[in-house]
Structure formats: C-alpha cells, structure tokens
Scaffold this active site. Structure first.
Site, PDB file in Angstrom:
ATOM      1  N   GLU A  49      -7.264  -6.239  33.691  1.00  0.00           N
ATOM      2  CA  GLU A  49      -6.535  -6.185  32.434  1.00  0.00           C
ATOM      3  C   GLU A  49      -7.317  -5.411  31.381  1.00  0.00           C
ATOM      4  OE1 GLU A  49      -4.482 -10.631  32.976  1.00  0.00           O
ATOM      5  OE2 GLU A  49      -5.653 -10.172  31.173  1.00  0.00           O
ATOM      6  N   GLU A  99       3.352  -5.806  31.184  1.00  0.00           N
ATOM      7  CA  GLU A  99       3.864  -7.168  31.039  1.00  0.00           C
ATOM      8  C   GLU A  99       4.336  -7.434  29.616  1.00  0.00           C
ATOM      9  OE1 GLU A  99       2.727 -11.850  31.960  1.00  0.00           O
ATOM     10  OE2 GLU A  99       1.386 -10.244  32.625  1.00  0.00           O
TER      11      GLU A  99
END
Length: 265
Positions: free
Chosen positions: A116, A183
């Site tokens: 991430e 996301e």
C-alpha cells in the site's frame, strides 16, 4: 495443459479490453474452487485479519500469517496468479521490503506481492522490481493506514488528493509496478487512472471502468459481519458456492458488476 496467469497475461488482458477477475482466498478448499471457476488473480490478503482472525482492522496481521495462508492456497491452484499482501510495517524501507517479499515468494510460494501507498513507496518498488519481484501497488483507501485516515473513507473526492493519486499511480508504474489496486475511489477518478496507466487497474469500490475487480470472498458469499457497500452477495438465488463464484466471474467479465449501487461518485 492449463496455462498459469502471469503479470504479462493481465497486462495483455488490459490491452485487449478483457476484464480481470480477482478474489481473496486463505485456505486450500476455497483456493481450489476459486481456481476451478476461472478467477484470474487470487489475493492472499491481509483482510484475513478481519474475516479469519476476527480483528477490527488488518493491522495485527504478520508476515508469518500471510505465509501460512499462502502456503495453503498456492498448491491448490493450476491457473490463477497468486498475489500476497505485504502486511503493516513489513516494508518500511527497501531492504526490509525485499527481505519480506522474498519470504512471501519462497516460503509462501506467491507469484506477486502487493503493498500500500504512493510516493513514499517509490524507492521500495524500484528496489524490488530491479531484483525480479513482481509488485502490485494499492492506492485510494489503504486499510493498513485506517487509523491515520480516521476510518474507512472514500479517497479522491478532493481535487488535490485526486491529482496526487494520479501522480502517485504514474510514478509507481514508472518505478516498475505491474498493476495497481484502487480501493474506494470515485468512478470518474478511477476511469482517469485506468485510461492514463499502461498497467492494469483492479478496482474494489472503484467502479466498473477499472480493468478488473477484486472482492473479499467472505463478502461476496454474504457471510461477513458487516459487508461494505461495494460488494454483493452472489450466494443468493439458491446458488451453491461454486455457482456463486462462477456468477461473480461472469458478471465481472461482462461488465455487469459492480452496478451503480456499488460505486462511489
């Protein structure tokens, strides 16, 4: 002979306009069924911290946890590309990242790792890809930083943040990333990112315009305690689990999932 999906396969799928289908798996039984139903990418995600271990975030998950579950998943697959998450605080610098990525690939047998973050991860991505580690980036809502973000919130509605996300995505691509998960990103931003990038975008709560879709298995069969807006229960209508997975694959391939109800604008 069944041919294994690779990072080149999903890049080619983007170029041809073919949708990439992804689901999470954490054990042998589900991995086998998911692979048999034609899912392209299986993610051994740190989401296991919530749906398997019962935590309220992904933060407690360790590298050993991911390795354990990846070792259960990979031997049951013949076709799917298996992606494994680098969990919280396991890639704070390039040296640590490549050490843990090597463990995920050697001990866990994963084919690609995911991490991430944007600009802060550029040196890490460069270091790993130079040494032959396939990498998937993850932008937008990054669950490992949920405490910093102040909750599970849509990311990119603010123009400044949207511009930064686009810059980060392009920089990660230049650094060698092979794909990027988006996301909880507004549809218009996800569309721009998908158009600008040469590498595939895999959306989760980012609209049907992405090159592919990923869901947490427990969400899509309706057994999560709190399913997010961007998912759907494919186990409805009297289906069994293989049929539910097949329906998900079909809906993603044909562009029917997600619907507007499962998107953010």
């Amino acid at each position: 002979m069944i041919k294994r999906v690779t990072v080149k396969t999903i890049r080619s799928m983007k170029e041809k306009g073919e949708k990439i289908v992804s689901l999470t798996a954490y054990d042998a039984s589900f991995a086998r069924v998911i692979d048999e139903q034609g899912v392209d990418v299986i993610l051994v995600g740190d989401s296991l911290g919530m749906v398997i271990q019962g935590h309220d975030s992904t933060v407690p998950v360790s590298v050993d946890d991911i390795i354990y579950h990846a070792k259960s998943v990979v031997p049951q697959t013949k076709r799917a590309l298996v992606m494994a998450d680098l969990p919280f605080m396991s890639y704070t610098n390039p040296h640590q990242a490549i050490k843990n990525a090597a463990r995920l690939m050697q001990e866990g047998q994963a084919h690609i790792v995911k991490l991430e973050g944007g600009e802060a991860q550029l040196d890490t991505v460069r270091h790993m890809t130079r040494h032959g580690v396939p990498v998937c980036a993850h932008l937008g809502l990054t669950p490992q930083t949920v405490h910093k973000l102040g909750g599970y919130r849509v990311q990119g509605r603010d123009e400044v943040i949207a511009k930064q996300m686009l810059a980060d995505a392009l920089a990660l691509q230049d650094a060698g990333a092979d794909a990027v998960v988006l996301e909880c990103v507004p549809v218009d931003l996800a569309e721009k990112l998908t158009q600008e990038l040469e590498i595939p975008t895999i959306g989760i709560g980012a609209g049907r315009v992405c090159d592919g879709q990923v869901l947490v298995l427990q969400d899509m069969i309706g057994i999560s305690s709190l399913a997010p807006k961007f998912t759907a229960n494919f186990l409805q209508e009297g289906r069994n689990i293989p049929e539910a997975i097949a329906a998900y694959v079909k809906d993603v391939r044909e562009g029917h999932f997600p619907t507007d109800e499962q998107c953010f604008f």
